[in-house]
Design a protein around this motif. Structure first.
Motif, PDB file in Angstrom:
ATOM      1  N   ALA A 248       0.864  -1.190   0.000  1.00  0.00           N
ATOM      2  CA  ALA A 248       0.000   0.000   0.000  1.00  0.00           C
ATOM      3  C   ALA A 248       0.891   1.226   0.000  1.00  0.00           C
ATOM      4  O   ALA A 248       2.103   1.133   0.255  1.00  0.00           O
ATOM      5  N   GLU A 249       0.294   2.375  -0.278  1.00  0.00           N
ATOM      6  CA  GLU A 249       1.024   3.636  -0.217  1.00  0.00           C
ATOM      7  C   GLU A 249       0.538   4.439   0.978  1.00  0.00           C
ATOM      8  O   GLU A 249      -0.665   4.554   1.219  1.00  0.00           O
ATOM      9  N   VAL A 250       1.476   4.983   1.738  1.00  0.00           N
ATOM     10  CA  VAL A 250       1.140   5.899   2.827  1.00  0.00           C
ATOM     11  C   VAL A 250       1.123   7.305   2.230  1.00  0.00           C
ATOM     12  O   VAL A 250       2.113   7.748   1.667  1.00  0.00           O
ATOM     13  N   VAL A 251      -0.018   7.976   2.326  1.00  0.00           N
ATOM     14  CA  VAL A 251      -0.155   9.247   1.619  1.00  0.00           C
ATOM     15  C   VAL A 251      -0.358  10.448   2.532  1.00  0.00           C
ATOM     16  O   VAL A 251      -0.259  11.593   2.080  1.00  0.00           O
ATOM     17  N   GLY A 252      -0.632  10.225   3.815  1.00  0.00           N
ATOM     18  CA  GLY A 252      -0.832  11.374   4.693  1.00  0.00           C
ATOM     19  C   GLY A 252      -0.793  10.976   6.160  1.00  0.00           C
ATOM     20  O   GLY A 252      -1.023   9.823   6.516  1.00  0.00           O
ATOM     21  N   SER A 253      -0.490  11.952   6.992  1.00  0.00           N
ATOM     22  CA  SER A 253      -0.539  11.741   8.439  1.00  0.00           C
ATOM     23  C   SER A 253      -0.827  13.065   9.113  1.00  0.00           C
ATOM     24  O   SER A 253      -0.549  14.135   8.563  1.00  0.00           O
ATOM     25  N   ALA A 254      -1.380  12.994  10.298  1.00  0.00           N
ATOM     26  CA  ALA A 254      -1.621  14.205  11.084  1.00  0.00           C
ATOM     27  C   ALA A 254      -1.609  13.852  12.556  1.00  0.00           C
ATOM     28  O   ALA A 254      -1.971  12.733  12.954  1.00  0.00           O
ATOM     29  N   MET A 255      -1.208  14.816  13.359  1.00  0.00           N
ATOM     30  CA  MET A 255      -1.141  14.648  14.806  1.00  0.00           C
ATOM     31  C   MET A 255      -1.736  15.884  15.464  1.00  0.00           C
ATOM     32  O   MET A 255      -1.428  17.004  15.062  1.00  0.00           O
ATOM     33  N   THR A 256      -2.582  15.674  16.454  1.00  0.00           N
ATOM     34  CA  THR A 256      -3.190  16.790  17.165  1.00  0.00           C
ATOM     35  C   THR A 256      -3.191  16.513  18.662  1.00  0.00           C
ATOM     36  O   THR A 256      -3.038  15.372  19.102  1.00  0.00           O
ATOM     37  N   SER A 257      -3.395  17.572  19.423  1.00  0.00           N
ATOM     38  CA  SER A 257      -3.562  17.446  20.864  1.00  0.00           C
ATOM     39  C   SER A 257      -4.894  18.075  21.267  1.00  0.00           C
ATOM     40  O   SER A 257      -5.230  19.177  20.825  1.00  0.00           O
ATOM     41  N   ASP A 258      -5.648  17.375  22.100  1.00  0.00           N
ATOM     42  CA  ASP A 258      -6.916  17.918  22.585  1.00  0.00           C
ATOM     43  C   ASP A 258      -6.685  19.119  23.497  1.00  0.00           C
ATOM     44  O   ASP A 258      -7.507  20.046  23.535  1.00  0.00           O
ATOM     45  N   ALA A 259      -5.593  19.084  24.254  1.00  0.00           N
ATOM     46  CA  ALA A 259      -5.281  20.143  25.218  1.00  0.00           C
ATOM     47  C   ALA A 259      -6.471  20.434  26.132  1.00  0.00           C
ATOM     48  O   ALA A 259      -6.803  21.587  26.393  1.00  0.00           O
ATOM     49  N   SER A 260      -7.104  19.355  26.615  1.00  0.00           N
ATOM     50  CA  SER A 260      -8.305  19.587  27.427  1.00  0.00           C
ATOM     51  C   SER A 260      -8.412  18.689  28.648  1.00  0.00           C
ATOM     52  O   SER A 260      -8.710  19.159  29.737  1.00  0.00           O
ATOM     53  N   ASP A 261      -8.181  17.377  28.517  1.00  0.00           N
ATOM     54  CA  ASP A 261      -8.395  16.467  29.641  1.00  0.00           C
ATOM     55  C   ASP A 261      -7.447  15.287  29.515  1.00  0.00           C
ATOM     56  O   ASP A 261      -7.177  14.825  28.404  1.00  0.00           O
TER      57      ASP A 261
END
Length: 402
Positions: A248-261
């Motif tokens: 397969a091809e890896v085409v995207g990634s993203a990382m986030t933080s809730d910064a809440s709990d």
């Protein structure tokens, strides 16, 4: 920006000791969760888990290696052997100098911690084995993989609770895409199924005593698992020139933080991670056919994740297939995203969608197509893999059929 493809995959988990065994189990909707078997399990309130059965370290590693390898490292090396063998790569010269390994784990050598705490506090011993620290450290598995395969480039471990593997694979993807490394060995592993590892999770009161039923109205908690998933991420032209089989091809990634709990998930954080992975891939949401959900089987996670999917995909959410394979292999904590990536590869490559087993009652707050109980054949061009961790740390990968 370079294209990134997957040319090798390996695993060991409660469903199987290899990728073919695991995918067969997923196709059949088989459950790898059962009665736990280890010292003092009768003292636990929770006595089920996705435990790896029939794995004997003595038959695979010599005595010196066993003295250095915690169970999570043993799982990693077992899965890495399968992945690197499938990729057909040998690392010498410039390729070895620039290729690396980035792995995820939440707890590292939990069994080693557990055994040595017992030795000191229960048995009253004043001395532990001199290799306890190199055995339990979170980077042990990554270091041993780098030594095993002569990987001298960027190598490290990511520890972000249940998103550890997806963070690791996202970083590996970025390293190859940027040209910093032609090949990265990546994924994650976990082995917390020992007395202390399960007792700690009991304290959170999020564990089920009988089964993992993601998205089902009668779900009552998560179930721990153990194992590893390891992949070879390779620059596309490098793979094409040597005639490698591409999974397969890896085409995207993203990382986030809730910064809440620290423990409660956030719809907004999950949604931003999914939307970010699509944006990174340059893909419209309508192109996605399958999402491997985080889907822990807890009331809070499942309804929050479904709400986030609805927000990101709008009307297309009703056409998406979304399943949680944790219902079969349990929650591998830091290693879970790596094993779950196999379900995305199976959807893209084989046109088979792994089911959410244990589904019994519809939940109006999880009113999506969760592929209940039986695998399904369907053509999928783009798949997402979700991981949403305690601490509000989220990581999503986007994959495309090739």
């Amino acid at each position: 920006m370079k294209r990134v493809v997957i040319t090798g995959a390996g695993t060991i988990n409660s469903l199987g000791h290899s990728v073919p065994e695991t995918l067969d189990a997923m196709r059949e909707g088989r459950c790898g969760i059962g009665q736990l078997d280890f010292r003092d399990v009768e003292r636990l309130a929770i006595q089920i888990g996705g435990q790896v059965r029939g794995f004997e370290a003595e038959g695979r590693f010599n005595r010196q290696q066993i003295s250095l390898y915690d169970r999570f490292t043993q799982f990693t090396l077992t899965a890495a052997e399968e992945a690197v063998r499938q990729a057909g790569l040998e690392f010498h010269g410039e390729l070895a100098a620039r290729s690396g390994v980035v792995l995820g784990t939440a707890g590292g050598g939990v069994s080693t911690w557990d055994d040595n705490y017992r030795s000191v506090y229960e048995d009253g011993k004043n001395r532990v084995h001199p290799f306890v620290v190199p055995k339990l450290m979170n980077n042990a598995a990554a270091s041993h993989v780098s030594m095993q395969y002569n990987l001298k480039g960027p190598s490290f471990t990511v520890s972000t609770a249940c998103a550890s593997s997806n963070h690791a694979m996202g970083l590996a993807f970025q390293l190859v895409r940027s040209g910093a490394a032609p090949v990265m060995v990546t994924g994650g592993s976990e082995s917390m199924l020992c007395f202390g590892g399960v007792k700690a999770w009991e304290g959170l009161r999020v564990m089920s005593k009988d089964a993992c039923r993601p998205f089902s109205a009668n779900r009552n908690g998560m179930v721990q698992g153990e194992g590893a998933g390891i992949f070879v991420f390779e620059e596309y032209e490098h793979a094409r020139k040597r005639g490698a089989e591409i999974l397969a091809e890896v085409v995207g990634s993203a990382m986030t933080s809730d910064a809440s709990d620290i423990v409660m998930p956030s719809k907004q954080g999950a949604a931003r991670a999914m939307a970010g992975a699509l944006a990174d891939a340059g893909i419209n949401g309508d192109a996605v056919g399958y999402i491997n959900a985080h889907g822990t089987g807890t009331a809070a996670n499942d309804k929050t994740e479904c709400a986030a999917v609805a927000d990101v995909f709008g009307p297309h959410a009703d056409e998406l297939m979304i399943s949680s394979t944790k219902s079969m292999h349990g929650h591998l904590i830091g290693g879970t995203g790596a094993v779950e990536l196999l379900a995305c590869i199976m959807a893209l490559r084989d046109g088979v969608i792994a089911p959410t087993i244990g589904y019994e009652e519809p939940d109006p707050e999880c009113a999506l197509d969760v592929v209940p109980n039986e695998a399904r054949e369907a053509r999928v061009d783009v798949a997402l893999s979700n991981a949403f961790a305690f601490g509000g740390l989220n990581a999503v990968l986007a994959l495309r059929r090739i």
